[in-house]
Design a protein around this motif. Sequence first.
Motif, PDB file in Angstrom:
ATOM      1  N   PHE A 107      -0.123  29.532 -58.623  1.00 51.09           N
ATOM      2  CA  PHE A 107      -1.546  29.876 -58.649  1.00 51.09           C
ATOM      3  C   PHE A 107      -2.418  28.710 -59.153  1.00 51.09           C
ATOM      4  N   ASN A 108      -2.136  27.543 -58.603  1.00 51.37           N
ATOM      5  CA  ASN A 108      -2.892  26.350 -58.983  1.00 51.37           C
ATOM      6  C   ASN A 108      -4.064  26.059 -58.055  1.00 51.37           C
ATOM      7  N   GLY A 109      -4.282  26.928 -57.062  1.00 47.06           N
ATOM      8  CA  GLY A 109      -5.407  26.734 -56.151  1.00 47.06           C
ATOM      9  C   GLY A 109      -6.684  27.347 -56.691  1.00 47.06           C
ATOM     10  N   GLU A 110      -7.646  27.540 -55.800  1.00 45.98           N
ATOM     11  CA  GLU A 110      -8.940  28.099 -56.194  1.00 45.98           C
ATOM     12  C   GLU A 110      -9.084  29.557 -55.795  1.00 45.98           C
ATOM     13  N   LYS A 111      -8.150  30.046 -54.968  1.00 41.03           N
ATOM     14  CA  LYS A 111      -8.213  31.439 -54.543  1.00 41.03           C
ATOM     15  C   LYS A 111      -6.811  31.922 -54.189  1.00 41.03           C
ATOM     16  N   VAL A 112      -6.692  33.212 -53.959  1.00 43.14           N
ATOM     17  CA  VAL A 112      -5.407  33.797 -53.578  1.00 43.14           C
ATOM     18  C   VAL A 112      -4.946  33.194 -52.249  1.00 43.14           C
ATOM     19  N   ASP A 113      -3.698  32.758 -52.200  1.00 47.85           N
ATOM     20  CA  ASP A 113      -3.125  32.189 -50.980  1.00 47.85           C
ATOM     21  C   ASP A 113      -2.792  33.334 -50.015  1.00 47.85           C
ATOM     22  N   GLU A 114      -3.620  33.504 -49.003  1.00 52.47           N
ATOM     23  CA  GLU A 114      -3.447  34.626 -48.078  1.00 52.47           C
ATOM     24  C   GLU A 114      -2.266  34.441 -47.130  1.00 52.47           C
ATOM     25  N   ASN A 115      -1.687  33.244 -47.116  1.00 53.48           N
ATOM     26  CA  ASN A 115      -0.446  33.058 -46.360  1.00 53.48           C
ATOM     27  C   ASN A 115       0.750  33.682 -47.099  1.00 53.48           C
ATOM     28  N   LYS A 116       0.569  33.906 -48.395  1.00 50.80           N
ATOM     29  CA  LYS A 116       1.631  34.505 -49.209  1.00 50.80           C
ATOM     30  C   LYS A 116       1.327  35.953 -49.572  1.00 50.80           C
ATOM     31  N   TRP A 117       0.058  36.246 -49.846  1.00 55.99           N
ATOM     32  CA  TRP A 117      -0.290  37.531 -50.462  1.00 55.99           C
ATOM     33  C   TRP A 117      -1.258  38.350 -49.612  1.00 55.99           C
ATOM     34  N   ASN A 146     -11.607  42.289 -57.059  1.00 55.10           N
ATOM     35  CA  ASN A 146     -11.082  42.381 -58.428  1.00 55.10           C
ATOM     36  C   ASN A 146      -9.947  41.389 -58.672  1.00 55.10           C
ATOM     37  N   LEU A 147      -9.834  40.404 -57.787  1.00 51.45           N
ATOM     38  CA  LEU A 147      -8.827  39.355 -57.923  1.00 51.45           C
ATOM     39  C   LEU A 147      -9.508  38.014 -58.117  1.00 51.45           C
ATOM     40  N   GLU A 148      -8.941  37.185 -58.976  1.00 53.87           N
ATOM     41  CA  GLU A 148      -9.467  35.845 -59.193  1.00 53.87           C
ATOM     42  C   GLU A 148      -8.330  34.908 -59.559  1.00 53.87           C
ATOM     43  N   VAL A 149      -8.365  33.691 -59.011  1.00 52.39           N
ATOM     44  CA  VAL A 149      -7.430  32.648 -59.421  1.00 52.39           C
ATOM     45  C   VAL A 149      -8.200  31.663 -60.286  1.00 52.39           C
ATOM     46  N   LYS A 150      -7.744  31.530 -61.522  1.00 51.67           N
ATOM     47  CA  LYS A 150      -8.485  30.722 -62.497  1.00 51.67           C
ATOM     48  C   LYS A 150      -7.523  30.163 -63.542  1.00 51.67           C
ATOM     49  N   ILE A 155      -5.605  36.630 -61.717  1.00 61.10           N
ATOM     50  CA  ILE A 155      -6.143  37.664 -62.603  1.00 61.10           C
ATOM     51  C   ILE A 155      -6.458  38.905 -61.776  1.00 61.10           C
ATOM     52  N   ILE A 156      -5.883  40.030 -62.181  1.00 60.82           N
ATOM     53  CA  ILE A 156      -6.213  41.325 -61.582  1.00 60.82           C
ATOM     54  C   ILE A 156      -7.051  42.092 -62.596  1.00 60.82           C
ATOM     55  N   ARG A 157      -8.292  42.400 -62.230  1.00 58.11           N
ATOM     56  CA  ARG A 157      -9.206  43.083 -63.155  1.00 58.11           C
ATOM     57  C   ARG A 157      -9.349  44.554 -62.812  1.00 58.11           C
ATOM     58  N   THR A 158      -9.317  45.371 -63.842  1.00 56.24           N
ATOM     59  CA  THR A 158      -9.610  46.789 -63.703  1.00 56.24           C
ATOM     60  C   THR A 158     -10.891  47.066 -64.469  1.00 56.24           C
ATOM     61  N   PHE A 315      -5.048  41.610 -66.068  1.00 58.50           N
ATOM     62  CA  PHE A 315      -3.606  41.426 -65.901  1.00 58.50           C
ATOM     63  C   PHE A 315      -3.411  40.040 -65.295  1.00 58.50           C
ATOM     64  N   LEU A 316      -2.756  39.136 -66.014  1.00 56.59           N
ATOM     65  CA  LEU A 316      -2.602  37.750 -65.594  1.00 56.59           C
ATOM     66  C   LEU A 316      -1.176  37.475 -65.126  1.00 56.59           C
TER      67      LEU A 316
END
Length: 326
Positions: A107-117, A146-150, A155-158, A315-316
Amino acid sequence: MNNFLGNISLALKLKLGIVPSTLAYESKLKKIWEDVEFFREFSKGNLLKEYEELEKARHTSKEEQRNAKIRIKEITQSENWKKYEKLKKSSAFASYLKLETTFEDDFNGEKVDENKWLTKFFWGETLLGKGYSHSEEFHNYTEGENLEVKNGNLIIRTSEEESTSLSWNKKYGFLSRKSGFTSGIVNTGKSFRQQYGRFEAKISFKHTDGVYNAFWMVGNSASPHLNIFKVSQNLELGLINGPKENNQSKVSRNLLKEGSYIVGIDWNKKEIKWLLNGTVVKKTTTNLPDSPLYLVFSSGVYKNTSIKAKESNEFLIDWVRCFKTN
């Protein structure tokens, strides 16, 4: 009875301090993988090749024999050779040397890798092209909001906020539903599935009343459902094979001494072992999954509660790594 004994066993291992600290285990893992990289490079390197050639060579003169012995001694007294020989004799190290990486994300990018997830349930993507939640839970899953890569974490936020989304009701099917909570989910249903191997992730969490954070695996059906780590007011881990067969261990979350752990499973044809910072905390040998499963990370609200707007549950997931044995 088995669940009862499993609960006692898990509680004792947490209470007695058998599980090492996350920092200590992560340092150990880092050293192991550095050693694996060294061993593999050394095995292909010129020094080992030179040693083997000197050992096999037929020296025609005493001078050649003497020079060969001197060089062999230089090689075998070098620090790298000593390290190589020590690792070669270690049975614990050998088990890691057999592992081949099949999936990973730091998770070193700027957003969720949609090729994986996928950022919704696999069947929501496959059948509907959109997400949904379950009617027995109190949140709606958003379409990635509710998802963020940082800072190297997913990070999954509820959060406590109004939303309208599809919900799956066992009696009536898919229905539009309003909810006072939102959350997020990711899975590898399209990109990665595996039967047998080692599956591991570093996660961090905090307690919010009524909220769970979970790392689990599933296949094309709702069961088997493999809870690698699920924490709410309790810690749950185990294997669910339908409503009548629940091989889960459940203990109070207060037994968890840290808010960050490296959690995972070792799964082979004979057994599944649940790992907490590298320590086996549960085993099962019965009714094991007989097909590949995919990874899921999710959070949600399991009861009516209140989450302050500025204090969303986070949730990290720091990293995820999966391996198979060569």
